[in-house]
Design a protein around this motif. Structure first.
Motif, PDB file in Angstrom:
ATOM      1  N   GLU A  60      -4.821  -4.581  10.286  1.00 11.45           N
ATOM      2  CA  GLU A  60      -6.278  -4.595  10.320  1.00 11.45           C
ATOM      3  C   GLU A  60      -6.862  -3.406   9.568  1.00 11.45           C
ATOM      4  O   GLU A  60      -7.878  -3.533   8.864  1.00 11.45           O
ATOM      5  N   GLU A  61      -6.232  -2.267   9.704  1.00 11.00           N
ATOM      6  CA  GLU A  61      -6.689  -1.071   8.998  1.00 11.00           C
ATOM      7  C   GLU A  61      -6.643  -1.277   7.485  1.00 11.00           C
ATOM      8  O   GLU A  61      -7.591  -0.946   6.761  1.00 11.00           O
ATOM      9  N   HIS A  62      -5.549  -1.852   6.999  1.00  7.24           N
ATOM     10  CA  HIS A  62      -5.425  -2.087   5.553  1.00  7.24           C
ATOM     11  C   HIS A  62      -6.351  -3.204   5.089  1.00  7.24           C
ATOM     12  O   HIS A  62      -6.893  -3.146   3.972  1.00  7.24           O
TER      13      HIS A  62
ATOM     14  N   THR B 131       0.017   3.868   1.741  1.00  8.47           N
ATOM     15  CA  THR B 131      -0.216   4.541   3.022  1.00  8.47           C
ATOM     16  C   THR B 131       0.264   3.646   4.155  1.00  8.47           C
ATOM     17  O   THR B 131       0.123   2.429   4.102  1.00  8.47           O
ATOM     18  N   ARG B 132       0.792   4.225   5.182  1.00  5.26           N
ATOM     19  CA  ARG B 132       1.269   3.470   6.322  1.00  5.26           C
ATOM     20  C   ARG B 132       0.114   3.210   7.284  1.00  5.26           C
ATOM     21  O   ARG B 132      -0.864   3.953   7.331  1.00  5.26           O
ATOM     22  N   GLY B 133       0.227   2.146   8.066  1.00  6.64           N
ATOM     23  CA  GLY B 133      -0.821   1.817   9.022  1.00  6.64           C
ATOM     24  C   GLY B 133      -0.744   0.366   9.417  1.00  6.64           C
ATOM     25  O   GLY B 133       0.101  -0.392   8.935  1.00  6.64           O
ATOM     26  N   GLY B 134      -1.646  -0.053  10.309  1.00  5.64           N
ATOM     27  CA  GLY B 134      -1.655  -1.413  10.795  1.00  5.64           C
ATOM     28  C   GLY B 134      -2.333  -2.369   9.837  1.00  5.64           C
ATOM     29  O   GLY B 134      -3.068  -1.968   8.923  1.00  5.64           O
TER      30      GLY B 134
ATOM     31  N   ARG C 100      -9.267  -3.874   5.886  1.00  7.74           N
ATOM     32  CA  ARG C 100     -10.642  -3.411   5.660  1.00  7.74           C
ATOM     33  C   ARG C 100     -10.893  -2.990   4.212  1.00  7.74           C
ATOM     34  O   ARG C 100     -12.042  -2.901   3.772  1.00  7.74           O
ATOM     35  N   GLN C 101      -9.824  -2.746   3.476  1.00  6.18           N
ATOM     36  CA  GLN C 101      -9.975  -2.371   2.062  1.00  6.18           C
ATOM     37  C   GLN C 101     -10.311  -3.586   1.188  1.00  6.18           C
ATOM     38  O   GLN C 101     -10.587  -3.423  -0.006  1.00  6.18           O
TER      39      GLN C 101
ATOM     40  N   THR D  86       0.827  -1.203   0.000  1.00  2.00           N
ATOM     41  CA  THR D  86       0.000   0.000   0.000  1.00  2.00           C
ATOM     42  C   THR D  86       0.861   1.252   0.000  1.00  2.00           C
ATOM     43  O   THR D  86       2.029   1.218   0.417  1.00  2.00           O
TER      44      THR D  86
ATOM     45  N   ASN E 215     -11.599 -13.250   9.376  1.00  2.00           N
ATOM     46  CA  ASN E 215     -12.082 -12.692  10.630  1.00  2.00           C
ATOM     47  C   ASN E 215     -12.082 -13.738  11.752  1.00  2.00           C
ATOM     48  O   ASN E 215     -12.655 -14.819  11.623  1.00  2.00           O
TER      49      ASN E 215
ATOM     50  N   GLN F 141     -11.287  -9.992   4.274  1.00  5.84           N
ATOM     51  CA  GLN F 141     -11.460  -9.726   5.698  1.00  5.84           C
ATOM     52  C   GLN F 141     -12.482 -10.676   6.314  1.00  5.84           C
ATOM     53  O   GLN F 141     -12.269 -11.212   7.412  1.00  5.84           O
TER      54      GLN F 141
END
Length: 344
Positions: free
Chosen positions: A214-216, A209-212, A218-219, A207, A228, A224
């Protein structure tokens, strides 16, 4: 004085050492990390990468792994699939690969020294580093190579940056392909699902964008939902992925693996190219024609660099990105040719 000092004991460094030993060179590897070494990566070995390991006598039998037979694109509406023409690839956890490569270099009589490489000093006849003296040094010290930077070989960083984050999920593989889930926007990136054992898949998300994790995740709603609540391991991240390099050699120091430059993990060819470049580097050292190394590296990687850079550019244009999976589904022969061309 040894023939070749290898700075870095990851896959690129160990394969370089294995080729050097086969060529009759005296080689030493210096690595400060304790094995087995892990890394955020897709962990899929393409068919040509497996063939290279087979030629070196690297034995993955008896280790947890899972074969895969092609690449599958999914965008939530359409699916496109390309099967390999030259046999299966194999999902292998990076720690398992490191163990197998470590055994291969040990069996070849290669000395692996635990410690820091430190400053690299060279003159017209030798290179000095880590308290050792060698005719040449192979810098296999990774994506953000300190040796590359110290020698002034790093080029300006590109404006568009991408990161990767990987998680192992304890679930039986549901596909005999590596799945590439395309997010709706360039910022969403792509999620790669690679079967690495009978009860485990690796999920790597690329990606801008940086992030965790779980956050990514969701895309990718369908992925997911499948994952889950399933037990998983520790997340690992890497980046920025794109690394531009001015030249792959400076005097008696040659760059190999990610240290030699990296476009993107988009096509999963990093290890295969590292293995091929390691063989070229050793041939240049064995024949004392290291001035040819950069040219030969460029020739070896040209197809990958052009195709990967072109695809990466396309993924940054929303209308073009949205058309990638539909076009691949509508033109399966073309898609299959492209996938197999990258693996040659």
């Amino acid at each position: 004085m040894i023939d070749l000092l290898v700075a870095g004991g990851g896959p690129a460094g160990l394969v370089t050492a294995a080729h050097a030993a086969r060529a009759g060179l005296q080689v030493v590897v210096v690595e400060q990390r304790r094995g087995p070494i892990d890394k955020a990566c897709g962990e899929g070995l393409m068919p040509h990468s497996l063939a290279h390991l087979d030629r070196l006598g690297v034995d993955l039998a008896g280790h947890p792994h899972r074969n895969f037979y092609g690449i599958r694109y999914l965008d939530g509406r359409r699916t496109a699939e390309a099967r390999f023409a030259g046999g299966p690839g194999r999902g292998v956890r990076r720690t398992v690969l490191h163990d197998a490569l470590s055994k291969a270099v040990a069996d070849a009589g290669v000395q692996v020294v635990s410690g820091e490489v430190g400053a690299v000093i060279q003159d017209q006849t030798c290179v000095r580093a880590a308290g050792l003296r060698a005719r040449y040094l192979a810098a296999a010290d990774g994506l953000h190579s300190p040796i590359r930077r110290s020698l002034g070989l790093a080029a300006e960083e590109p404006k568009r940056r991408r990161w990767g984050i990987r998680r192992h999920v304890q679930i039986a593989p549901w596909s005999d392909c590596v799945e590439v889930h395309w997010g709706a926007s360039p910022a969403a990136g792509e999620a790669y699902v690679t079967p690495v054992a009978d009860d485990c898949v690796g999920v790597a998300i690329l990606t801008s964008t940086r992030g965790g994790f779980e956050e990514h995740l969701r895309q990718f709603p369908a992925l997911q939902d499948r994952l889950n609540g399933v037990p998983h391991g520790q997340d690992r991240a890497a980046g920025p992925l794109r690394q531009k390099v001015r030249h792959r050699a400076a005097g008696r120091v040659l760059l190999v693996g990610d240290a030699a430059g990296y476009v993107d993990a988009l096509t999963g060819e990093g290890l295969g190219l590292a293995f091929g470049a390691a063989e070229v580097l050793v041939d240049c050292v064995a024949t004392d024609r290291t001035a040819d190394y950069d040219r030969r590296w460029r020739a070896l990687t040209r197809r990958y660099r052009l195709l990967t850079a072109g695809l990466l550019h396309a993924t940054g244009i929303p209308p073009v990105r949205a058309a990638i999976t539909p076009a691949s589904a509508a033109l399966p022969t073309v898609f299959t040719r492209v996938v197999n061309a990258l693996g040659e």
